[in-house]
Write a protein that holds these residues in place. Structure first.
Motif, PDB file in Angstrom:
ATOM      1  N   LYS A 196       0.564  -0.908  -0.151  1.00  0.00           N
ATOM      2  CA  LYS A 196      -0.305  -0.529  -0.014  1.00  0.00           C
ATOM      3  C   LYS A 196       1.122   1.307   0.204  1.00  0.00           C
ATOM      4  N   ALA A 197       2.210   1.142  -0.227  1.00  0.00           N
ATOM      5  CA  ALA A 197       3.195   2.110   0.177  1.00  0.00           C
ATOM      6  C   ALA A 197       3.136   3.745  -0.507  1.00  0.00           C
ATOM      7  N   TYR A 198       2.737   2.453  -2.137  1.00  0.00           N
ATOM      8  CA  TYR A 198       2.662   3.459  -3.348  1.00  0.00           C
ATOM      9  C   TYR A 198       1.307   4.753  -3.802  1.00  0.00           C
ATOM     10  N   LEU A 233       0.857   6.619  -0.772  1.00  0.00           N
ATOM     11  CA  LEU A 233       1.366   8.025  -0.051  1.00  0.00           C
ATOM     12  C   LEU A 233       2.087   9.172  -0.755  1.00  0.00           C
ATOM     13  N   LEU A 234       1.994   8.334  -1.795  1.00  0.00           N
ATOM     14  CA  LEU A 234       2.642   9.404  -3.200  1.00  0.00           C
ATOM     15  C   LEU A 234       2.097   9.807  -4.681  1.00  0.00           C
ATOM     16  N   ASN A 235       1.071   8.952  -4.762  1.00  0.00           N
ATOM     17  CA  ASN A 235       0.297   8.335  -6.120  1.00  0.00           C
ATOM     18  C   ASN A 235      -0.261  10.130  -6.461  1.00  0.00           C
ATOM     19  N   HIS A 236      -0.966  10.832  -5.324  1.00  0.00           N
ATOM     20  CA  HIS A 236      -1.870  11.822  -5.932  1.00  0.00           C
ATOM     21  C   HIS A 236      -0.253  12.966  -5.849  1.00  0.00           C
ATOM     22  N   GLY A 237       0.959  12.884  -6.296  1.00  0.00           N
ATOM     23  CA  GLY A 237       1.541  13.658  -6.262  1.00  0.00           C
ATOM     24  C   GLY A 237       1.618  15.025  -5.367  1.00  0.00           C
ATOM     25  N   PRO A 238       1.910  14.585  -3.840  1.00  0.00           N
ATOM     26  CA  PRO A 238       2.296  15.632  -2.956  1.00  0.00           C
ATOM     27  C   PRO A 238       4.050  16.013  -2.972  1.00  0.00           C
ATOM     28  N   VAL A 239       3.939  17.073  -2.586  1.00  0.00           N
ATOM     29  CA  VAL A 239       5.344  17.289  -1.954  1.00  0.00           C
ATOM     30  C   VAL A 239       6.384  16.877  -0.905  1.00  0.00           C
ATOM     31  N   THR A 240       7.226  16.326  -1.374  1.00  0.00           N
ATOM     32  CA  THR A 240       7.962  15.707  -0.189  1.00  0.00           C
ATOM     33  C   THR A 240       9.569  16.217   0.312  1.00  0.00           C
ATOM     34  N   LEU A 241       9.541  15.616   1.274  1.00  0.00           N
ATOM     35  CA  LEU A 241      11.052  16.273   1.618  1.00  0.00           C
ATOM     36  C   LEU A 241      11.983  15.130   1.842  1.00  0.00           C
ATOM     37  N   VAL A 242      13.302  14.855   1.341  1.00  0.00           N
ATOM     38  CA  VAL A 242      14.454  14.305   1.370  1.00  0.00           C
ATOM     39  C   VAL A 242      15.156  14.342   2.258  1.00  0.00           C
ATOM     40  N   ARG A 270      23.360  14.610   8.495  1.00  0.00           N
ATOM     41  CA  ARG A 270      22.779  14.442   8.326  1.00  0.00           C
ATOM     42  C   ARG A 270      22.129  15.917   7.392  1.00  0.00           C
ATOM     43  N   ASN A 271      20.714  15.923   6.563  1.00  0.00           N
ATOM     44  CA  ASN A 271      19.979  16.829   5.766  1.00  0.00           C
ATOM     45  C   ASN A 271      18.730  16.830   5.215  1.00  0.00           C
ATOM     46  N   VAL A 272      18.496  17.692   5.210  1.00  0.00           N
ATOM     47  CA  VAL A 272      16.704  17.431   4.466  1.00  0.00           C
ATOM     48  C   VAL A 272      16.524  18.471   3.209  1.00  0.00           C
ATOM     49  N   MET A 273      16.045  18.139   2.309  1.00  0.00           N
ATOM     50  CA  MET A 273      15.792  18.827   0.991  1.00  0.00           C
ATOM     51  C   MET A 273      14.114  19.364   0.779  1.00  0.00           C
ATOM     52  N   ALA A 274      13.862  19.126   0.040  1.00  0.00           N
ATOM     53  CA  ALA A 274      12.945  19.439  -0.463  1.00  0.00           C
ATOM     54  C   ALA A 274      12.730  18.624  -1.425  1.00  0.00           C
ATOM     55  N   ALA A 275      11.324  18.410  -2.438  1.00  0.00           N
ATOM     56  CA  ALA A 275      11.606  17.300  -3.712  1.00  0.00           C
ATOM     57  C   ALA A 275      10.090  17.177  -4.060  1.00  0.00           C
ATOM     58  N   SER A 276       9.446  18.053  -5.238  1.00  0.00           N
ATOM     59  CA  SER A 276       8.354  18.104  -5.933  1.00  0.00           C
ATOM     60  C   SER A 276       8.273  17.252  -6.922  1.00  0.00           C
ATOM     61  N   TRP A 277       9.796  15.992  -7.586  1.00  0.00           N
ATOM     62  CA  TRP A 277       9.696  15.619  -8.933  1.00  0.00           C
ATOM     63  C   TRP A 277      10.521  14.237  -7.622  1.00  0.00           C
ATOM     64  N   ALA A 278       9.522  13.340  -7.178  1.00  0.00           N
ATOM     65  CA  ALA A 278       9.334  12.465  -6.734  1.00  0.00           C
ATOM     66  C   ALA A 278       7.856  11.478  -7.075  1.00  0.00           C
ATOM     67  N   MET A 279       8.216   9.724  -6.688  1.00  0.00           N
ATOM     68  CA  MET A 279       6.619   9.907  -7.745  1.00  0.00           C
ATOM     69  C   MET A 279       6.917   7.890  -7.509  1.00  0.00           C
ATOM     70  N   PRO A 280       5.628   6.746  -6.992  1.00  0.00           N
ATOM     71  CA  PRO A 280       5.484   6.030  -7.649  1.00  0.00           C
ATOM     72  C   PRO A 280       6.356   5.603  -8.722  1.00  0.00           C
ATOM     73  N   LEU A 281       6.912   4.323  -8.559  1.00  0.00           N
ATOM     74  CA  LEU A 281       7.735   3.152  -9.740  1.00  0.00           C
ATOM     75  C   LEU A 281       7.004   2.184  -9.776  1.00  0.00           C
ATOM     76  N   ASP A 282       6.817   1.261  -8.900  1.00  0.00           N
ATOM     77  CA  ASP A 282       6.042   0.477  -8.864  1.00  0.00           C
ATOM     78  C   ASP A 282       5.387   0.224  -7.430  1.00  0.00           C
TER      79      ASP A 282
END
Lengths: 187, 187
Positions: free
Chosen positions: A9-11, A13-22, A30-42
């Protein structure tokens, strides 16, 4: 409360295209950045694709550790999301500067970002030509969890507006996730 | 009215994570399918990444033509989006069956889906190992356009709810794109 999400069911969490923090870590860094360009692949095993620019500290930490976490931030964290997207972890400790807490991950060394509504712990697949040519990382999701006020029984429940996910536009602007619709299926 | 979008702004059409329709053609054959797993990959020249399952007719047409269009459908087309996501173009002509019109593209042979709010005409990059291993296609956007009631001067304007973009969940459920927010930047 943070609750495990079954991997198949993990996909969702990203299927609707939300922004993410990496979030990422290597040794004591350690670090944290913003990423909009993230999506499920499988679906199963769940995989994701995310763009991580070659000039970022996150890239350095992910190259070294081959792990990262995709965190899904809610509207309540929007200001911090813009902040971590505009600053470099080489210049300041973004966690401290933007008041972001951490939670321990279960399967990777990188910390989770506290206050997020979903977390995908990821191990990078060995697709180095794609990383090098396109800054695109393909990764397997090895653990997933979510805030059970907002995601439970395999469904998002965005009743509380401050806990809605975000869709990034540009220039510090977001949309929140809007109302749900279920059109009739045409058979 | 459909209006050109300058290529360096094309990423904005996908940046907020909307569901897409992938249209494709090869010779006299054409098809349309739904894809949530699509995202920008680069700014300029603009590139995109999209997952196209190996069992679909779309995959066959894209393999043959090395081109496709990413169309961004609005709420007004939600029922058709669910329909084209559930049916195979090998069984029926999805355009006719779901009442979808076409518009001619400017740089590729595949038609645009009429009634959508944005269109990205794409040529597939030569990344065949990634296609074969992960069903993931990387492509350059060679032309972009949008309905200027909804996207103009580099900005989405979702005043009309029926023209809002969609964020797909699962099981025929969507969220529409919600209200805009611009949190203060923390310097």
């Amino acid at each position: 409360m943070r609750a495990d999400v079954p991997l198949p069911k993990a996909y969702l969490l990203l299927n609707h295209g939300p922004v993410t923090l990496v979030s990422s870590a290597s040794g004591a860094r350690r670090n944290v950045m913003a990423a909009s360009w993230a999506m499920p692949l499988d679906f199963n095993p769940p995989k994701v694709a995310v763009v991580i620019d070659r000039n970022t500290l996150t890239r350095e930490l992910v190259d070294a550790s081959r792990e990262f976490v995709l965190n899904v931030p809610p509207l309540a964290l929007a200001e911090a999301v813009v902040g971590v997207g505009n600053e470099s972890g080489r210049e300041l400790d973004k966690w401290a500067h933007f008041g972001l807490g951490t939670l321990p991950a279960t399967r990777v060394a990188a910390p989770l970002v506290a206050g997020c509504i979903a977390w995908l712990e990821c191990r990078v697949l060995d697709e180095r030509p794609t990383e090098q040519r396109h800054d695109l990382f393909l990764a397997e999701v090895v653990a997933a969890s979510a805030d059970d006020r907002v995601f439970r029984d395999g469904r998002w429940r965005f009743d509380d507006e401050t806990l809605r996910s975000l869709h990034y536009v540009a220039g510090g602007q977001f949309f929140t996730t809007g109302p749900a619709h279920a059109p009739k299926r045409d058979g």
